[in-house]
Design a protein around this motif. Structure first.
Motif, PDB file in Angstrom:
ATOM      1  N   LEU A 218       0.544  -1.232  -0.072  1.00 50.43           N
ATOM      2  CA  LEU A 218      -0.094   0.111  -0.021  1.00 50.43           C
ATOM      3  C   LEU A 218       0.890   1.223  -0.128  1.00 50.43           C
ATOM      4  O   LEU A 218       1.933   1.140   0.578  1.00 50.43           O
ATOM      5  CB  LEU A 218      -0.956  -0.063   1.247  1.00 50.43           C
ATOM      6  CG  LEU A 218      -1.864  -1.132   1.371  1.00 50.43           C
ATOM      7  CD1 LEU A 218      -2.540  -1.040   2.591  1.00 50.43           C
ATOM      8  CD2 LEU A 218      -2.721  -1.227   0.196  1.00 50.43           C
ATOM      9  N   LYS A 219       0.218   2.112  -0.763  1.00 48.50           N
ATOM     10  CA  LYS A 219       0.959   3.660  -0.462  1.00 48.50           C
ATOM     11  C   LYS A 219       0.478   4.343   0.528  1.00 48.50           C
ATOM     12  O   LYS A 219       1.264   4.992   1.238  1.00 48.50           O
ATOM     13  CB  LYS A 219       0.635   4.365  -1.811  1.00 48.50           C
ATOM     14  CG  LYS A 219       1.352   3.774  -2.985  1.00 48.50           C
ATOM     15  CD  LYS A 219       1.088   4.496  -4.309  1.00 48.50           C
ATOM     16  CE  LYS A 219       1.332   5.944  -4.188  1.00 48.50           C
ATOM     17  NZ  LYS A 219       0.697   6.481  -5.758  1.00 48.50           N
ATOM     18  N   SER A 220      -0.785   4.435   0.829  1.00 50.46           N
ATOM     19  CA  SER A 220      -1.465   5.278   1.864  1.00 50.46           C
ATOM     20  C   SER A 220      -2.732   4.634   2.146  1.00 50.46           C
ATOM     21  O   SER A 220      -3.526   4.032   1.566  1.00 50.46           O
ATOM     22  CB  SER A 220      -1.382   6.552   1.390  1.00 50.46           C
ATOM     23  OG  SER A 220      -2.368   6.956   0.377  1.00 50.46           O
ATOM     24  N   ILE A 221      -3.135   5.269   3.436  1.00 53.20           N
ATOM     25  CA  ILE A 221      -4.504   4.815   3.995  1.00 53.20           C
ATOM     26  C   ILE A 221      -4.971   6.375   4.501  1.00 53.20           C
ATOM     27  O   ILE A 221      -4.299   6.680   5.550  1.00 53.20           O
ATOM     28  CB  ILE A 221      -4.572   3.814   5.072  1.00 53.20           C
ATOM     29  CG1 ILE A 221      -4.116   2.512   4.510  1.00 53.20           C
ATOM     30  CG2 ILE A 221      -6.122   3.558   5.301  1.00 53.20           C
ATOM     31  CD1 ILE A 221      -3.959   1.505   5.561  1.00 53.20           C
ATOM     32  N   ARG A 222      -6.235   6.888   3.967  1.00 56.26           N
ATOM     33  CA  ARG A 222      -6.539   8.007   4.538  1.00 56.26           C
ATOM     34  C   ARG A 222      -8.278   7.992   5.070  1.00 56.26           C
ATOM     35  O   ARG A 222      -8.915   7.105   4.233  1.00 56.26           O
ATOM     36  CB  ARG A 222      -6.356   8.983   3.420  1.00 56.26           C
ATOM     37  CG  ARG A 222      -5.052   9.665   3.052  1.00 56.26           C
ATOM     38  CD  ARG A 222      -4.997  10.852   2.176  1.00 56.26           C
ATOM     39  NE  ARG A 222      -3.844  11.536   1.984  1.00 56.26           N
ATOM     40  CZ  ARG A 222      -3.165  11.131   0.849  1.00 56.26           C
ATOM     41  NH1 ARG A 222      -3.595  10.357  -0.173  1.00 56.26           N
ATOM     42  NH2 ARG A 222      -1.802  11.563   0.718  1.00 56.26           N
ATOM     43  N   LEU A 223      -8.283   8.795   5.713  1.00 52.07           N
ATOM     44  CA  LEU A 223      -9.722   8.976   6.306  1.00 52.07           C
ATOM     45  C   LEU A 223     -10.304  10.314   6.198  1.00 52.07           C
ATOM     46  O   LEU A 223      -9.543  11.410   6.484  1.00 52.07           O
ATOM     47  CB  LEU A 223      -9.794   8.603   7.709  1.00 52.07           C
ATOM     48  CG  LEU A 223     -11.404   8.990   8.522  1.00 52.07           C
ATOM     49  CD1 LEU A 223     -12.302   8.112   7.662  1.00 52.07           C
ATOM     50  CD2 LEU A 223     -11.472   8.686  10.152  1.00 52.07           C
ATOM     51  N   GLY A 224     -11.219  10.535   5.303  1.00 47.48           N
ATOM     52  CA  GLY A 224     -11.805  11.650   4.701  1.00 47.48           C
ATOM     53  C   GLY A 224     -12.986  12.197   5.573  1.00 47.48           C
ATOM     54  O   GLY A 224     -14.069  11.485   5.809  1.00 47.48           O
ATOM     55  N   ILE A 225     -13.432  13.364   6.044  1.00 50.81           N
ATOM     56  CA  ILE A 225     -14.476  13.745   6.923  1.00 50.81           C
ATOM     57  C   ILE A 225     -14.959  14.995   5.814  1.00 50.81           C
ATOM     58  O   ILE A 225     -14.204  16.172   5.699  1.00 50.81           O
ATOM     59  CB  ILE A 225     -14.357  14.334   8.318  1.00 50.81           C
ATOM     60  CG1 ILE A 225     -14.054  13.028   8.790  1.00 50.81           C
ATOM     61  CG2 ILE A 225     -15.599  14.782   8.643  1.00 50.81           C
ATOM     62  CD1 ILE A 225     -15.011  11.853   8.942  1.00 50.81           C
ATOM     63  N   ASP A 226     -16.178  15.158   5.105  1.00 53.79           N
ATOM     64  CA  ASP A 226     -16.703  16.288   4.569  1.00 53.79           C
ATOM     65  C   ASP A 226     -17.834  16.958   5.140  1.00 53.79           C
ATOM     66  O   ASP A 226     -18.717  16.185   5.536  1.00 53.79           O
ATOM     67  CB  ASP A 226     -16.859  15.690   2.934  1.00 53.79           C
ATOM     68  CG  ASP A 226     -15.890  15.190   2.238  1.00 53.79           C
ATOM     69  OD1 ASP A 226     -14.688  15.707   2.427  1.00 53.79           O
ATOM     70  OD2 ASP A 226     -15.987  14.405   1.382  1.00 53.79           O
ATOM     71  N   LEU A 227     -17.876  18.132   5.155  1.00 51.79           N
ATOM     72  CA  LEU A 227     -18.826  19.011   5.667  1.00 51.79           C
ATOM     73  C   LEU A 227     -19.511  19.679   4.474  1.00 51.79           C
ATOM     74  O   LEU A 227     -18.900  20.708   4.116  1.00 51.79           O
ATOM     75  CB  LEU A 227     -18.739  19.748   6.709  1.00 51.79           C
ATOM     76  CG  LEU A 227     -19.887  20.678   7.368  1.00 51.79           C
ATOM     77  CD1 LEU A 227     -20.929  19.827   7.604  1.00 51.79           C
ATOM     78  CD2 LEU A 227     -19.334  21.502   8.283  1.00 51.79           C
ATOM     79  N   PHE A 228     -20.624  19.292   3.837  1.00 49.49           N
ATOM     80  CA  PHE A 228     -21.195  19.890   2.647  1.00 49.49           C
ATOM     81  C   PHE A 228     -22.099  21.169   3.244  1.00 49.49           C
ATOM     82  O   PHE A 228     -22.761  21.202   4.122  1.00 49.49           O
ATOM     83  CB  PHE A 228     -22.061  19.132   1.923  1.00 49.49           C
ATOM     84  CG  PHE A 228     -21.191  17.993   1.301  1.00 49.49           C
ATOM     85  CD1 PHE A 228     -20.016  18.090   0.424  1.00 49.49           C
ATOM     86  CD2 PHE A 228     -21.612  16.503   1.776  1.00 49.49           C
ATOM     87  CE1 PHE A 228     -19.208  17.057  -0.121  1.00 49.49           C
ATOM     88  CE2 PHE A 228     -20.864  15.487   1.078  1.00 49.49           C
ATOM     89  CZ  PHE A 228     -19.823  15.738   0.204  1.00 49.49           C
ATOM     90  N   ASN A 229     -22.056  22.080   2.410  1.00 43.38           N
ATOM     91  CA  ASN A 229     -22.767  23.355   2.726  1.00 43.38           C
ATOM     92  C   ASN A 229     -22.481  23.771   3.977  1.00 43.38           C
ATOM     93  O   ASN A 229     -23.445  23.898   4.645  1.00 43.38           O
ATOM     94  CB  ASN A 229     -24.372  23.134   2.328  1.00 43.38           C
ATOM     95  CG  ASN A 229     -25.134  24.416   2.221  1.00 43.38           C
ATOM     96  OD1 ASN A 229     -24.584  25.515   2.396  1.00 43.38           O
ATOM     97  ND2 ASN A 229     -26.664  24.099   1.942  1.00 43.38           N
TER      98      ASN A 229
END
Length: 802
Positions: free
Chosen positions: A751-762
């Motif tokens: 693996l190259k990387s493992i990321r966790l993303g959190i998005d807040l729309f509007n």
């Protein structure tokens, strides 16, 4: 003896002059660390103005007098300078140079400012648009709408407007092939996935006008996408609340492939709408791009796509507050019925390319597009409107108190587009000539049957003493078959003078359509200039005659009989819309606080005639079906690009414009996509001292757009929406990657990387509207109730790359 002496002196002078006339030629290639050619790199003798510049293949040639040692200096925007010392130049020399790029990572978007923009195409390396906060589920278009001159008013759609043009005025190419989208789409909720798969994308080029003759006949913009050719095994997978993506690329000898599978469900975002309903959108897309080298100098490419977009909608109730601060109204609706839509498309293309040498290329292309579209709904609703208790409006019996409506549709469309073509390229000295010819066959069958009944306070609208009937209806049973022939030729001429480097592009494009018997001729040209006195400055000017031939939707003309029934007929006499572009622009690059920055500006004027006017409802365009308008669009676009924060890139785009049309003698009417102003921001940051946590922010502010009631044109008056204001923000945390100890264990080694993303729309929770529900009373007065777009919503995803 005297004659011998004179002869010796004469030949000595001749030999000296000959030695002085002897020159050496230094040639070579300038490439980056990955072996890619660097165009427009400056190669010059240090502390002189003697030099040259690399072409698009990275090749350079410098002719110098033989003699003492010299120092060659290699420089290019976005790269560290390189020097080469030649102790004694005694003859021709071949010298290749590698330059190390100043590149950065925008949390999944790799941006390299190495390309000088001497044409009208803005370039960005966007191999992965995976960490951008995008409500549409991750698309290249989510990045494009932050470019100068581009605007959007619906976060659920990948469609966009460029400098006042319609969505249909933008052409999209993938690996040199024009791609198409479904035709029956009415709203962003139905639209699903864009054709372009960001996981497969290597490079994005975009022109907001003044583009070259090799690009097709559209009046606004071109988006040119290049897919990857991986050199080794690579891939990624992501899973989130809005869907899932998977991608794998590989290389084995003479064969490479990239394949991506995307799944999207917008149920989470649709749950923030005013209408409480059972939303069941399922969008699936499978795409592959394969290359094979069957023999030296030969290459065979295949691009394939299968897409299925299904949208099921069962509304229950709706509650919407609207009006002014002093007159607030509430709409309450109780629904029955459902909507079920399906859009299935297939696209396949083969390209055979022959490259005998570095200065020539020839190719054959064949492609086919098939679209099966079904739109079915039966929705009945009872509604009532009341004044808010805090409203200052005078209490009275409102004619909009209660009512009923019923909407019905059984719409079918089948489209087949087949295409064969040839293209070629020859490079000779400072000239690069390109040409192409294309034959396209189109077959479209359209079946529309829809009606709407309205009732207000006990009266069916329109009211007739002999009984009720529908408020509006629309019927169509049409088929079209036609062949388009098109060809182009263009030349790119680059030369250096005492004043600087010039890039002159001139071309001619012609097209003929058998359906309406129209032939069009489109001359286009541009000049780019990098002055010697300031090589951080680039100037551009472009002009051309651009056409928008009708495809199918533009041909549809509505007719009304004596009983008020509406039907669609195809206008066989409809001609291409026409636009003359005049564009003046430039870039200035500089370093400040030890970081790279660039300011771009373009002023434009577009003269429009033979327009086919249209109105907009959400993302669907309703054309008049006749050439009955003219107009203009003028404005200025500004873009500030650079490292706002050290090590990350951001940009701010500002657009000011004015666009008007004259329809059937009525002047000063707005073009439908004329917001007046547009401001877009992309900002990337990381936490100081802790680069595992990155922030990506996308913001948009756009002016008010004109809208009209259904089946009404702008001549009868129009209403303006509220400004479109939206901010989406995303946080990404790298759980593992790089030099982490866990990456040396077991499966993590691959693996190259493992990321966790959190998005807040509007983020700001602003209610935006792109369409309206029109309520009608017994006197045929109408009230516009906004259909608000998505609200504030939190989403999460996990991304794994290998």
């Amino acid at each position: 003896m005297r004659i011998l002496l004179l002869s010796t002196i004469f030949f000595t002078h001749i030999q000296g002059a000959w030695a002085q006339a002897e020159r050496a030629r230094i040639t070579g290639y300038v490439r980056d660390a990955d072996g890619n050619p660097i165009e427009l790199a400056i190669v010059q003798v240090k502390n002189t103005i003697v030099g040259s510049m690399t072409n698009e293949k990275g090749f350079y040639s410098v002719s110098l007098a033989s003699g003492d040692s010299i120092v060659l200096l290699f420089s290019c925007l976005g790269y560290n300078k390189a020097e080469r010392i030649l102790p004694k130049l005694a003859g021709d020399l071949h010298l290749n140079v590698q330059m190390n790029a100043l590149s950065f990572d925008l949390g999944g978007v790799s941006v390299t400012a190495s390309r000088r923009q001497t044409d009208m195409l803005e370039s960005i390396q966007a191999g992965q648009v995976k960490l951008l906060p995008d409500p549409s589920g991750g698309s290249i278009e989510s990045l494009v709408v932050t470019f100068a001159g581009v605007s959007t008013s619906n976060e659920m759609s990948s469609q966009y407007s460029v400098r006042g043009g319609s969505y249909d005025e933008n052409i999209v190419y993938v690996n040199g092939l024009e791609v198409f989208r479904p035709l029956l789409i009415r709203s962003g909720e139905q639209e699903g996935l864009s054709f372009v798969n960001p996981d497969l994308t290597e490079e994005v080029k975009f022109a907001a006008g003044g583009f070259e003759a090799r690009y097709g006949d559209k009046m606004s913009s071109v988006l040119d996408i290049a897919y990857k050719k991986p050199e080794k095994l690579e891939g990624s997978a992501s899973l989130g609340l809005l869907g899932a993506n998977a991608y794998v690329g590989s290389s084995a000898g003479t064969f490479t492939q990239v394949t991506g599978l995307r799944f999207k469900t917008a149920r989470l975002l649709l749950g923030t709408l005013d209408t409480d309903a059972q939303y069941d959108p399922v969008f699936v897309d499978l795409q592959t791009y394969m290359t094979w080298l069957p023999a030296p100098k030969w290459e065979l490419n295949f691009l394939g796509n299968v897409s299925s977009n299904t949208y099921r909608f069962i509304p229950r109730e709706r509650s919407t507050s609207f009006g002014t601060t002093t007159n607030v109204k509430n709409l309450e609706v109780s629904f029955g019925g459902q909507e079920h839509d399906r859009f299935q498309t297939q696209f396949g293309a083969l390209t055979l390319k022959y490259t005998p040498n570095a200065n020539s290329e020839f190719g054959l292309q064949a492609s086919a597009f098939n679209s099966m579209e079904n739109e079915t709904y039966d929705i009945a609703a009872a509604y009532w409107i009341n004044e808010d208790e805090g409203s200052e409006a005078v209490a009275s019996q409102s004619p909009f108190e209660a009512g009923y409506f019923h909407e019905h549709a059984r719409n079918r469309l089948h489209a087949v587009v087949m295409n064969v073509g040839h293209y070629g390229m020859l490079r000779s000295g400072a000239n690069t000539v390109r040409w192409g010819a294309n034959l396209q066959q189109e077959r479209i069958a359209d079946r529309i049957s829809e009606w709407e009944m309205r009732d207000s306070a006990g009266y069916t609208l329109p009211h007739r003493p002999d009984g009720p009937f529908v408020y509006s209806n629309l019927y169509s049973d049409n088929e079209i078959s036609g062949t388009r022939l098109s060809a182009y030729v263009q030349d790119v001429f680059k030369f250096r003078s005492r004043q600087g480097l010039f890039t002159i592009i001139g071309g001619l494009r012609g097209s003929y359509w058998t359906y309406n018997g129209e032939f069009i001729l489109s001359p286009r040209g541009s000049i780019g200039f990098i002055p010697n006195f300031e090589q951080d400055l680039t100037l551009r000017v472009a002009a051309g005659l651009y056409y928008q031939p009708p495809f199918y939707k533009e041909l549809r003309q509505m007719t009304v009989d004596d009983a008020g029934n509406r039907s669609i007929e195809l206008n066989r006499n409809l001609k291409s819309q026409r636009s003359i572009h005049f564009i003046l622009g430039g870039d200035y690059t500089f370093r400040m606080i030890d970081r790279n920055f660039k300011i771009s500006a373009e002023a434009y004027y577009k003269r429009l005639d033979r327009l086919n006017p249209y109105t907009v409802d959400n993302v669907k365009l309703y054309y008049y079906g006749e050439n009955c308008a003219s107009g203009y669009a003028a404005g200025i676009d500004l873009k500030f690009f650079g490292e706002m924060v050290a090590g990350t890139d951001s940009w701010l785009s500002i657009s000011l414009m004015k666009a008007e049309q004259e329809i059937r003698g009525i002047r000063h009417l707005p073009l439908p996509n004329n917001p007046g102003y547009n401001l877009s921001l992309y900002f990337s940051d990381y936490f100081p001292g802790y680069k595992r946590l990155t922030l990506n922010l996308r913001g948009m502010l756009s002016g008010r757009l004109p809208v009209t009631p259904p089946y009404k044109g702008y001549e009868g008056g129009y209403y303006r929406t509220t400004p479109y204001r939206r901010v989406d923000v995303g946080l990404a945390y790298q759980l593992a990657g790089g030099q982490d100890a866990i990456m040396d264990r077991g499966l993590f080694r691959k693996l190259k990387s493992i990321r966790l993303g959190i998005d807040l729309f509007n983020l700001l929770g602003i209610d935006n509207a792109s369409s309206y529900l029109w309520i009608t009373d017994v006197h045929s007065r109408q009230l516009a109730v906004p259909n608000y777009l998505t609200g504030r919503q939190l989403s999460a995803r996990v991304l794994v790359e290998f």
